[in-house]
Design an enzyme around this catalytic site. Sequence first.
Site, PDB file in Angstrom:
ATOM      1  N   ILE A   1       0.860  -1.185   0.000  1.00 23.26           N
ATOM      2  CA  ILE A   1       0.000   0.000   0.000  1.00 23.26           C
ATOM      3  C   ILE A   1       0.891   1.227   0.000  1.00 23.26           C
ATOM      4  O   ILE A   1       1.675   1.442   0.923  1.00 23.26           O
ATOM      5  CB  ILE A   1      -0.948   0.027   1.215  1.00 23.26           C
TER       6      ILE A   1
ATOM      7  N   LYS B   1       1.795  10.711  -2.111  1.00 24.93           N
ATOM      8  CA  LYS B   1       2.906  11.520  -1.595  1.00 24.93           C
ATOM      9  C   LYS B   1       4.260  10.987  -2.044  1.00 24.93           C
ATOM     10  O   LYS B   1       5.288  11.645  -1.857  1.00 24.93           O
ATOM     11  CB  LYS B   1       2.835  11.588  -0.070  1.00 24.93           C
TER      12      LYS B   1
ATOM     13  N   VAL C   1      -7.672  14.473   8.067  1.00 22.00           N
ATOM     14  CA  VAL C   1      -8.253  15.723   8.554  1.00 22.00           C
ATOM     15  C   VAL C   1      -9.674  15.539   9.076  1.00 22.00           C
ATOM     16  O   VAL C   1     -10.131  16.329   9.906  1.00 22.00           O
ATOM     17  CB  VAL C   1      -8.260  16.795   7.439  1.00 22.00           C
TER      18      VAL C   1
ATOM     19  N   ARG D   1       2.935  22.965   7.365  1.00 21.81           N
ATOM     20  CA  ARG D   1       3.779  22.194   8.270  1.00 21.81           C
ATOM     21  C   ARG D   1       5.064  21.771   7.560  1.00 21.81           C
ATOM     22  O   ARG D   1       5.142  21.812   6.322  1.00 21.81           O
ATOM     23  CB  ARG D   1       3.014  20.971   8.773  1.00 21.81           C
TER      24      ARG D   1
END
Length: 643
Positions: A417, A421, A465, A550
């Site tokens: 998996i 990103k 989120v 961030r």
Amino acid sequence: MASLFNNGKVRRVILFIMDILMFVGINEGYYQATRIFSNSPNYNDKKYLVSSLVLLASIVFFRLVFRVYSNIWRYTSTKAYFNLILADLCGGALAIVISRAFPDTSPIYLGIWHSLNVASLTALFSVLARLTYRLIYKSRKGLDPDGSPHINVAIVGAGQLGAILASDLTTSHRTIYNPVFFIDTDNAKTGSRVHNLPVYKENAAVLEKIKRYSVSEIFIAIANLTSEEATRIYNFYSLTGCKIKLYDLPVRDANPNAVPGKRTIREFQIEDLLFRQPINFFDSESKNYYSDKTILVTGGGGSIGSEICRQLAKCSPKKLIIVDIYENNAYDIQQELVRKYGDKLNLAVEIASVRDKERLSCLFKNYRPNIVFHAAAHKHVPLMEQSGCEAIKNNVLGTYNTADVAEEYGVEKFILISTDKAVNPTNIMGASKRLCEMVVQCRTDSKTSFAAVRFGNVLGSNGSVIPLFKRQIAAGGPITITDKRIIRYFMTIPEASQLVMQAGAMANKGELFVLDMGKPVRIYDLAVNMIKLSGFEPDVDIKIEEIGLRPGEKLYEELLMKTETLDMTENKMIFIERDTPLTREQVDEKLAVLKQAVEESKCEIGSAKVKEAVKSVVPTFREPNEINKDAASSNEMKEAKVN
């Protein structure tokens, strides 16, 4: 006294007595009319009495046969009225048959017209009485059977689905909802009536009608509702201040008592407002592939891993092994599957870390899995920026250990998996997943079929989120977002797990599967919709605050779907990335650099050395500011219409 009449048996006795009195009245009226208008003034009273009792007994007999008195007439269907009429006509016919067994001089003998007319009139007046009662009951505005206030609702969608919902609401004795009108965009339907409710056009004027009729809730009953349409409808009717709900299939875990496959009234979920339709990847052929196989899932207690386990449990595997280092998550999914399947599922749960190769060897030697899904990973971007050594040890070296053991014990397929990103990564976590892909892709010479599956953010997963926003809303706000411009590609947990399993069934040698994830979603829009779904006004009841990007974070994830580098599979939503794999030797060289950086950093706080090593072994690694400074000109930001 009220409780006495609320008793079903008492009501049926009262109804039966009323029906007898109705029959007596109709029969007596027919008798008197016959005496007046008949040419035989000497009508036999004894014959009338006996024959009437025969007719009454015949009607009652067939009403019991057709279970007429088992109905609750406030909520019953058309079939019940038909059965009542049929019972009375059959009763009249039976009375005629019985009377014909006796001579016409016998008191039993009954005239054909007398029998049929009285039976027909009894049926007619019985139906009218019940319909009148039902109309009176429904006309008691504002109260349900136990005296509680009704909730006035409007139904959006005057089609078949809306008609079914209206019928359910008007006939069910358990509902507190009172439908007052329909709303539809179809000009052919507006101005008409459905289930005796008016159909109004969806426009600004209907908002006033919603207020005038004191509508408190709005039910959306539209078949095959797209996410774009759901978003439009939700935003439009949010202006009314009413609660907005869907008449839809139940969401898993939202209502454990819901009947699978049966539509119900449910709250809007954030998944309903995604900008594309949820995709169902998993077909029967793929399910059959996993049947009677021994399957091991690392990270099986996590968001994706546990959903893979749920999907696999439906496929009747020979054995399912859940491996996780976090015992609480492993315990939760174990108990869920045991409750649902009991002894029908051969299940094992093992606490182990993918960093521990000896422990993995023990598990693989004992269970001999046919298929491995590798979902174990650290995935939190800011935390992995600070603890880069852990990202390398768990994600990269853990994947290497698991892949090695899988080859050693003859696993048929190994599915990794991964994440979007990993595409031109700007952080250690993304780069570590790109390295995991390299570890898998380099094994094209193996007897084990290796593959990786790459997808975007998963709604509702641990660390995403959605849970964060829910907690912040519950606390009264504010909702914190890093940047109002930031966009991401989203999919649901079931979509992600089904994609992984579909790819697992397709996989041959070293493929990198990617998903067409549709349009990107602004995180700011997600926050606004979640506040609205919670019944609050954004930036009034719940504030939205920017806190800055961030470490390692970029404004957008790059498109997975670049058609010049992809090949389509049999499933039009799943593609294979044309990526030239490295050799095993090249991958080993990269891992040696990483292992040295980890060793040198073991007594340090921070990830400086690890990050430098990652940059040197992942050629596509870029600093976040390099991506973010040109974000406005990217195709991804333009598609999301972010300035």
